[in-house]
Design an enzyme around this catalytic site. Sequence first.
Site, PDB file in Angstrom:
ATOM      1  N   LYS A 428     106.043   3.928  36.324  1.00 41.49           N
ATOM      2  CA  LYS A 428     105.453   3.760  34.994  1.00 41.49           C
ATOM      3  C   LYS A 428     105.433   5.080  34.229  1.00 41.49           C
ATOM      4  O   LYS A 428     105.840   5.153  33.072  1.00 41.49           O
ATOM      5  CB  LYS A 428     104.036   3.201  35.103  1.00 41.49           C
ATOM      6  N   GLU A 434     106.875  10.916  44.939  1.00 34.51           N
ATOM      7  CA  GLU A 434     107.809  10.368  45.930  1.00 34.51           C
ATOM      8  C   GLU A 434     108.986   9.673  45.260  1.00 34.51           C
ATOM      9  O   GLU A 434     110.148   9.843  45.659  1.00 34.51           O
ATOM     10  CB  GLU A 434     107.084   9.387  46.853  1.00 34.51           C
ATOM     11  N   GLY A 493     100.347  -1.288  38.352  1.00 30.50           N
ATOM     12  CA  GLY A 493     101.503  -1.338  39.240  1.00 30.50           C
ATOM     13  C   GLY A 493     101.498  -2.499  40.203  1.00 30.50           C
ATOM     14  O   GLY A 493     102.501  -3.206  40.361  1.00 30.50           O
ATOM     15  N   ARG A 494     100.364  -2.752  40.845  1.00 31.62           N
ATOM     16  CA  ARG A 494     100.298  -3.820  41.853  1.00 31.62           C
ATOM     17  C   ARG A 494     100.277  -5.212  41.224  1.00 31.62           C
ATOM     18  O   ARG A 494     100.399  -6.213  41.934  1.00 31.62           O
ATOM     19  CB  ARG A 494      99.079  -3.612  42.739  1.00 31.62           C
ATOM     20  N   GLU A 580      93.638  -1.821  47.174  1.00 32.83           N
ATOM     21  CA  GLU A 580      93.663  -0.842  46.091  1.00 32.83           C
ATOM     22  C   GLU A 580      92.810  -1.318  44.914  1.00 32.83           C
ATOM     23  O   GLU A 580      92.260  -0.503  44.173  1.00 32.83           O
ATOM     24  CB  GLU A 580      95.104  -0.594  45.636  1.00 32.83           C
ATOM     25  N   HIS A 611     100.940 -13.720  69.180  1.00 32.85           N
ATOM     26  CA  HIS A 611     101.213 -12.907  70.372  1.00 32.85           C
ATOM     27  C   HIS A 611     100.993 -11.430  70.103  1.00 32.85           C
ATOM     28  O   HIS A 611     101.458 -10.588  70.866  1.00 32.85           O
ATOM     29  CB  HIS A 611     102.655 -13.157  70.843  1.00 32.85           C
ATOM     30  N   LYS A 736      97.170  13.212  46.455  1.00 38.94           N
ATOM     31  CA  LYS A 736      98.341  13.729  45.734  1.00 38.94           C
ATOM     32  C   LYS A 736      98.142  15.185  45.356  1.00 38.94           C
ATOM     33  O   LYS A 736      99.048  16.017  45.486  1.00 38.94           O
ATOM     34  CB  LYS A 736      98.582  12.899  44.472  1.00 38.94           C
TER      35      LYS A 736
END
Length: 816
Positions: A428, A434, A493-494, A580, A611, A736
């Site tokens: 954005k 990263e 973002g999410r 978040e 399992h 960050k």
Amino acid sequence: MKQINQMMKYSKLKRLRISCHICLTTWVTTLFLTQVSDSFILVPTPTTSDGVRYTSCNVGRWLPPKNRMMNYHQLFSSKASSRNKGSKSTSKGKNRKKGFHPTSMAHENAMASKTVGSKDSHGAFHSIDDVHTREEATSHDHSRGISRLNIDPRIHLPSIPSLNTPDHHHHHSSITDTNRNLHNKIQHSQSEITRHNHHRHNNNPMSKILSQIMPKPKLVSETAEWKRLEKHSDFIKTTHLRDLLKDKRRCDSMYAMHDGVYLDYSRQRATLETMDLLLDLAHKQNLEGKIQGMISGEKINFTEKRAVLHTALRGKRDQIGSIFVDDVDVMKEVHDVLDQIKYFTDSVRSGDIRGYTGKRLRNIISVGIGGSYLGPEFLHECLKTESEGINSSLGYTLRFLSNVDPVDVERACADLDPEETLIVVVSKTFTTAETMLNARTMRQWLWDFMGDDVEVVKKHVVAVASISSIEKVEAFGIDTKDYFFRFWDWVGGRYSVCSAVGGIPISLLYGFDLFEKILQGANSIDEHFINTPFRNNIPVIMGLLGVWNMSFLGYKARTTLPYSEALLKLPAHIQQLDMESNGKKATSNGLYVDYPVGEIDFGEPGTNGQHSFFQLLHMGQTVPCEFIGFVQSQHDLCIDGESLSSHDELMANFFAQPDALANGKTEEEVIAEGNEESLVIHKTFEGNRPSLSLLSPKLTAYSTGQLLALYEHRTAVQGFIWDINSFDQWGVELGKKLACDVKDHLIDARLTGREIDTGNPATSRILNYYIQNSRQTPPCEELWDRNPLTSVTRKTHKEHYPPSKHDLKGHEGKFF
């Protein structure tokens, strides 16, 4: 005569207006004295020894609000004592003018705000009497060495007896007998007022007005609706799901359906009364109003002052002109970008848009992290084995690059031809550390094989970012006219997968038509969420049950269990979406929450989870489970000799596990199976472990969109009930910032060889260990031309191995 009457009428109106003005002025003065002066208290300075009223005062020392209000009352309540010198009728107030008095109102509000004690600056609790003693001991200091503040003599201030200034350093010993008696009277008066404060406050009209205009912020946990649920939870904790599931009326009532989605929540530790109480809480928290505020563009993201409009991303075209944010038509913006996505992705898939060397673009690498990666990858995995998705993606490849780990770069680029690869950079702000490092890595990869002509980036890199980042996008070398796709500050973002964030990579691989079906499925749930009464509203029910399990039953984790391998990335998407969003500590009023919020979410598909961690679900701590299944498989198998299809085998587990968790296995049942007595305790299942089940017809693009919206709205509902902001994420910022500091230390250590000293011995020690034991290499600048570590995946494409530097020359052009 008529003129005289009119003049009299006008005179009365004028007097009334003046009276109203005086009342308003008096009220504002009271408001200032009682509410606004949060930092300092005005402490009267005595000017005579006989109690004559005065007009000057000192600015006192800072006091916490509760202590300040008590000190204010202590100093001004002497008015009652001085009034006792007058006649009996005066003391009763019969000869006084009617109306309110600023200091009496300040006094009353002070007492209304005080309970049984207060905390000092160190957090220690003191009783009211302790506060009195401390204030009395320090009140002498207020009149020494502090500048004077003049007050208009028209303001009616009470008087207090004079204190001998020369004796102030003696503290209590300097108080005369008269003052001691007065102090005792004040204490007695205060205790009486405290005892009757509630009655007086409720019967004083001005107090009611002030409480309505400036209500004290409250936590949801202080409401009657919350208290009733707390009491009800005590009852629920005495029940067992084994018994609740025998109640046919209850079971037949605890399900909901919409557009093929079937929710069964009868295995929750709840009754019909529980749901009624939860709905009462939703009403108290104005859930309906908050939902309407969200979908209409109100700036409900109160810490960032932004609207929250992910629902608009899948809104219909006929809604254009219905939603505006900062005078911008939201729906027009959305559909303009959707049209741009369709044109661009159709052109790439048809071959009208090609790469730098003229080859078809068949490979897509989507570079992003967090919401820019998890949501789109979830969609990709769902469509990968969907019938339409299989056919439409033939000949194309989509990979995601999210981790800054160079190993992720190697895996993303392996065996791909850069000349046929389109890089989609999703950020954005276009500053995410990263993502931008990986974007620069991909740019270098393209340059390594095609030269560093400016057109290489323009033909092979696409940006998805906010419009405010366009300058950074252009500086990167991207064509902002045709290869830039915007999204907006009102999309987190999410919550952004239905924007160009998901639209570009999904449409490039599967075609825009399939992406559009995802939007239609999400819109179906949006309409259900907005228009359906809460009692039958699937995401509202799921959200309320999430609040119930977390805040009242104390279950601090929750697991998502999709019985479909194609949903293998759904738990990770929900994990970010929910944790978040609701991993917060403060309310919209800036108060710390005193109730549990924000579950730990995890999950795994189908029988794999059985399992893996189901042992804990059955016998360890209780974790509410959410089972997701489908009536039909994307690809079913019927094996010769098998009585059930593979999908039936899978779904048998889907139906069995919720009952096993709910009912458990009693000691009697274990003994009846012939087990040794020593093993009974190990094979007994307590049960009483809550779950819910979601069942849909088939996993398609449409039902994928439904699931996406369903969990977005469940998350928002929980945040609305808890009164927290589900749309910011300040918690990721500190790490960050510290990472940037560490990078500076690493650069310095690599260049100078000096030991690192961060000021934190533990951090310094581990950083120095890393430097000493990592591969010793010169700085990166010295290795650009000869260090194989800086050559990005040079062995991944056979035609160019081993490549010569800038082997395609790039028309001899240079980027700079």
